[in-house]
Design a protein around this motif. Structure first.
Motif, PDB file in Angstrom:
ATOM      1  N   ARG A 196      16.184  -5.415   2.636  1.00 22.52           N
ATOM      2  CA  ARG A 196      14.742  -5.561   2.856  1.00 22.52           C
ATOM      3  C   ARG A 196      14.139  -4.346   3.572  1.00 22.52           C
ATOM      4  O   ARG A 196      13.016  -3.927   3.276  1.00 22.52           O
ATOM      5  CB  ARG A 196      14.482  -6.832   3.673  1.00 22.52           C
ATOM      6  N   ASP A 197      14.911  -3.740   4.469  1.00 21.42           N
ATOM      7  CA  ASP A 197      14.405  -2.602   5.234  1.00 21.42           C
ATOM      8  C   ASP A 197      14.104  -1.390   4.359  1.00 21.42           C
ATOM      9  O   ASP A 197      13.417  -0.461   4.805  1.00 21.42           O
ATOM     10  CB  ASP A 197      15.415  -2.197   6.313  1.00 21.42           C
ATOM     11  N   TYR A 198      14.626  -1.381   3.129  1.00 22.77           N
ATOM     12  CA  TYR A 198      14.456  -0.220   2.255  1.00 22.77           C
ATOM     13  C   TYR A 198      13.428  -0.459   1.153  1.00 22.77           C
ATOM     14  O   TYR A 198      13.214   0.416   0.309  1.00 22.77           O
ATOM     15  CB  TYR A 198      15.800   0.166   1.626  1.00 22.77           C
ATOM     16  N   LEU A 199      12.792  -1.605   1.121  1.00 20.56           N
ATOM     17  CA  LEU A 199      11.835  -1.902   0.055  1.00 20.56           C
ATOM     18  C   LEU A 199      10.664  -0.913   0.056  1.00 20.56           C
ATOM     19  O   LEU A 199      10.271  -0.386  -0.998  1.00 20.56           O
ATOM     20  CB  LEU A 199      11.309  -3.335   0.207  1.00 20.56           C
ATOM     21  N   HIS A 200      10.091  -0.654   1.223  1.00 24.38           N
ATOM     22  CA  HIS A 200       8.951   0.257   1.302  1.00 24.38           C
ATOM     23  C   HIS A 200       9.372   1.671   0.897  1.00 24.38           C
ATOM     24  O   HIS A 200       8.648   2.356   0.156  1.00 24.38           O
ATOM     25  CB  HIS A 200       8.373   0.269   2.711  1.00 24.38           C
ATOM     26  N   LYS A 201      10.535   2.111   1.350  1.00 23.58           N
ATOM     27  CA  LYS A 201      11.027   3.448   1.023  1.00 23.58           C
ATOM     28  C   LYS A 201      11.247   3.585  -0.487  1.00 23.58           C
ATOM     29  O   LYS A 201      10.875   4.599  -1.096  1.00 23.58           O
ATOM     30  CB  LYS A 201      12.332   3.719   1.772  1.00 23.58           C
ATOM     31  N   ASN A 203       9.814   1.827  -2.938  1.00 28.37           N
ATOM     32  CA  ASN A 203       8.514   1.815  -3.606  1.00 28.37           C
ATOM     33  C   ASN A 203       7.820   3.170  -3.474  1.00 28.37           C
ATOM     34  O   ASN A 203       7.250   3.698  -4.441  1.00 28.37           O
ATOM     35  CB  ASN A 203       7.642   0.712  -3.020  1.00 28.37           C
ATOM     36  N   ASN A 204       7.890   3.744  -2.290  1.00 23.96           N
ATOM     37  CA  ASN A 204       7.260   5.039  -2.058  1.00 23.96           C
ATOM     38  C   ASN A 204       7.930   6.142  -2.887  1.00 23.96           C
ATOM     39  O   ASN A 204       7.254   6.998  -3.472  1.00 23.96           O
ATOM     40  CB  ASN A 204       7.333   5.388  -0.571  1.00 23.96           C
ATOM     41  N   ASP A 205       9.264   6.117  -2.958  1.00 24.57           N
ATOM     42  CA  ASP A 205       9.979   7.147  -3.719  1.00 24.57           C
ATOM     43  C   ASP A 205       9.686   7.050  -5.216  1.00 24.57           C
ATOM     44  O   ASP A 205       9.527   8.073  -5.894  1.00 24.57           O
ATOM     45  CB  ASP A 205      11.485   7.031  -3.481  1.00 24.57           C
ATOM     46  N   CYS A 207       6.985   5.995  -6.524  1.00 23.73           N
ATOM     47  CA  CYS A 207       5.595   6.396  -6.755  1.00 23.73           C
ATOM     48  C   CYS A 207       5.354   7.891  -6.558  1.00 23.73           C
ATOM     49  O   CYS A 207       4.393   8.445  -7.106  1.00 23.73           O
ATOM     50  CB  CYS A 207       4.662   5.626  -5.816  1.00 23.73           C
TER      51      CYS A 207
END
Length: 217
Positions: A196-201, A203-205, A207
């Motif tokens: 879960r801690d890597y979901l934002h990372k 998604n950002n990568d 994009c």
């Protein structure tokens, strides 16, 4: 999914014995470049392979392959604790289309002895090498990548070998190195698995990285 016994997709996990950052880096490499194949060292170390060697069969050649598990996603935690928490899920249809095979888990039964007797009956050792009783039989060489000791039955493993797959190829580098990959299309990618801690990372990568953005939108 049939009553939860197996998954509609096969998982490939990365990050075994690595830090989370290394596991994530491996995942990004897979998404960009495909599945890098590696040597199946278990062919040399397995109990059944030693049994074949003692019988005079040099059939345990090193093969290049990539591995998957058929464990349903809700049962996957014990697997990820060993093989890493980063991975992808590819459709079962993709796997079968590209000649993936489930492993055959071999115990202390008569199966291997029977296989050796079949090969012995046609006396291939004399035909291939009259000066030695050690030889490599091509039929056994094709079977060995898909045999594993029964102690690992819980892994529910599938494999695709580099030699058997039509979507495998070499990548050559300017310094003379080459690496072998098995490719997949974005339409065959069912799931990307990260903590879960890597979901934002992630998604950002996807994009912002040009290669990921171009491949997956």
């Amino acid at each position: 999914m049939l009553n939860g016994y197996y998954s509609d997709y096969l998982f490939h996990f990365t990050g075994r014995s690595k830090s989370p950052e290394e596991g994530y880096s491996n995942l990004i490499s897979i998404l960009k470049n495909g599945l890098k194949v590696s040597l199946l060292s278990d062919q040399v170390n397995s109990k059944w392979c030693e049994k074949l060697k003692k019988a005079g069969y040099d059939c345990c050649l090193m093969k290049l392959a990539t591995c998957f598990t058929d464990i349903p996603i809700d049962k996957i935690s014990s697997h990820t604790s060993t093989y890493g928490e980063f991975g992808i899920g590819l459709s079962r249809e993709w796997a079968i289309r590209n000649k993936a095979q489930p492993m055959v888990y071999v115990g202390e039964t008569g199966f291997i002895d029977g296989l050796i007797r079949v090969v012995n009956d046609i006396n291939l050792s004399k035909a291939l090498n009259k000066n030695s009783n050690v030889f490599s039989d091509p039929r056994l060489d094709e079977i060995t990548p898909y045999l594993k000791d029964i102690d690992y039955y819980h892994e529910r493993e599938w494999r695709i070998t580099f030699d058997s797959c039509d979507i495998a190829d070499f990548v050559h580098y300017d310094d003379g190195r080459s690496e072998e990959y098995i490719y997949f299309d974005k339409n065959d990618l069912v799931l990307i698995v990260v903590p879960r801690d890597y979901l934002h990372k992630l998604n950002n990568d996807i994009c912002t990285d040009e290669k990921l953005k171009g491949k997956y939108g």
